[in-house]
Design a protein around this motif. Sequence first.
Motif, short mmCIF file in Angstrom:
data_model
loop_
_atom_site.label_atom_id
_atom_site.label_comp_id
_atom_site.label_asym_id
_atom_site.label_seq_id
_atom_site.Cartn_x
_atom_site.Cartn_y
_atom_site.Cartn_z
N ASN A 50 -3.48 -18.16 1.58
CA ASN A 50 -4.69 -17.68 2.22
C ASN A 50 -4.30 -17.32 3.65
O ASN A 50 -3.97 -18.19 4.44
CB ASN A 50 -5.77 -18.77 2.19
CG ASN A 50 -7.08 -18.28 2.74
OD1 ASN A 50 -7.15 -17.72 3.82
ND2 ASN A 50 -8.13 -18.51 1.99
N ILE A 51 -4.30 -16.05 3.98
CA ILE A 51 -3.77 -15.57 5.25
C ILE A 51 -4.53 -16.15 6.46
O ILE A 51 -3.89 -16.64 7.39
CB ILE A 51 -3.77 -14.02 5.29
CG1 ILE A 51 -2.92 -13.45 4.16
CG2 ILE A 51 -3.29 -13.51 6.64
CD1 ILE A 51 -1.48 -13.90 4.15
N PRO A 52 -5.87 -16.17 6.48
CA PRO A 52 -6.55 -16.70 7.68
C PRO A 52 -6.31 -18.19 7.93
O PRO A 52 -6.13 -18.60 9.06
CB PRO A 52 -8.03 -16.44 7.40
CG PRO A 52 -8.07 -15.39 6.36
CD PRO A 52 -6.82 -15.57 5.55
N SER A 53 -6.27 -18.99 6.87
CA SER A 53 -6.14 -20.44 7.06
C SER A 53 -4.70 -20.93 6.91
O SER A 53 -4.38 -22.03 7.34
CB SER A 53 -7.02 -21.19 6.06
OG SER A 53 -6.52 -21.04 4.75
N ARG A 73 -9.73 -21.69 -2.56
CA ARG A 73 -10.80 -21.36 -1.62
C ARG A 73 -11.26 -19.93 -1.87
O ARG A 73 -10.46 -19.01 -2.04
CB ARG A 73 -10.26 -21.51 -0.19
CG ARG A 73 -11.28 -21.16 0.87
CD ARG A 73 -10.66 -21.23 2.23
NE ARG A 73 -10.35 -22.61 2.54
CZ ARG A 73 -9.95 -23.01 3.72
NH1 ARG A 73 -9.78 -22.14 4.69
NH2 ARG A 73 -9.70 -24.28 3.94
N VAL A 74 -12.56 -19.73 -1.85
CA VAL A 74 -13.15 -18.41 -2.07
C VAL A 74 -12.92 -17.56 -0.82
O VAL A 74 -12.90 -18.05 0.30
CB VAL A 74 -14.65 -18.55 -2.36
CG1 VAL A 74 -15.31 -17.20 -2.50
CG2 VAL A 74 -14.86 -19.37 -3.62
N GLY A 75 -12.74 -16.27 -1.02
CA GLY A 75 -12.55 -15.35 0.10
C GLY A 75 -11.15 -14.80 0.12
O GLY A 75 -10.53 -14.57 -0.91
N GLY A 76 -10.63 -14.67 1.31
CA GLY A 76 -9.29 -14.13 1.44
C GLY A 76 -9.12 -13.49 2.79
O GLY A 76 -9.86 -13.80 3.71
N PRO A 77 -8.18 -12.65 2.93
CA PRO A 77 -7.28 -12.12 1.93
C PRO A 77 -6.16 -13.10 1.57
O PRO A 77 -5.76 -13.92 2.37
CB PRO A 77 -6.70 -10.87 2.58
CG PRO A 77 -6.76 -11.15 4.05
CD PRO A 77 -7.97 -12.01 4.24
N TYR A 78 -5.70 -13.00 0.34
CA TYR A 78 -4.58 -13.79 -0.17
C TYR A 78 -3.37 -12.88 -0.35
O TYR A 78 -3.52 -11.68 -0.61
CB TYR A 78 -4.92 -14.40 -1.53
CG TYR A 78 -5.75 -15.65 -1.46
CD1 TYR A 78 -5.15 -16.90 -1.37
CD2 TYR A 78 -7.12 -15.59 -1.48
CE1 TYR A 78 -5.90 -18.06 -1.31
CE2 TYR A 78 -7.89 -16.74 -1.42
CZ TYR A 78 -7.27 -17.97 -1.34
OH TYR A 78 -8.02 -19.11 -1.26
N GLU A 79 -2.19 -13.49 -0.25
CA GLU A 79 -0.94 -12.81 -0.56
C GLU A 79 -0.29 -13.60 -1.69
O GLU A 79 0.01 -14.78 -1.53
CB GLU A 79 -0.03 -12.78 0.66
CG GLU A 79 1.30 -12.11 0.41
CD GLU A 79 2.17 -12.11 1.65
OE1 GLU A 79 2.02 -11.20 2.46
OE2 GLU A 79 2.94 -13.07 1.78
#
Length: 147
Positions: A50-53, A73-79
Amino acid sequence: MILKKLLSFLGLLLLCNIYSFGQETTSDIQGTISDVNGSVLAGATVTAINIPSGTRYTTTTRKDGRYNIANMRVGGPYEITATFVGYKPKKQEDVILLLGQSFTSDLTLTPESKELTQIVISGSRQDKTFNSSHNGSQEVVNRTQME
């Protein structure tokens, strides 16, 4: 009359409480890792970040090449990154997970060969004897015990 209304109200509250336990708060990613020939890769490592966290989720693929990462976790963006020995890593970026969604990410890895230029092996000998003046087990016996 009042007792009947009170019991109906309590029953309605109880029913609403039961429905609140069934709410979903996470998402998951699933998919298959294979090579360019279509063969599945068992034991490949799949990492979702999870890029933000900065939260990192990691798993490995099963014998059939499939994987799943639950409770994300819901949301993102994910890599999403898939790696396997002898193959180039494959990334999928900007993945957004929706509430209760099972996002499918099937990735295909391409073979990669690298030439090693030099291998250096070094070692040192460690003497495994604690005290070289004693052999076998030891017990201290004093004069009183001998008498």
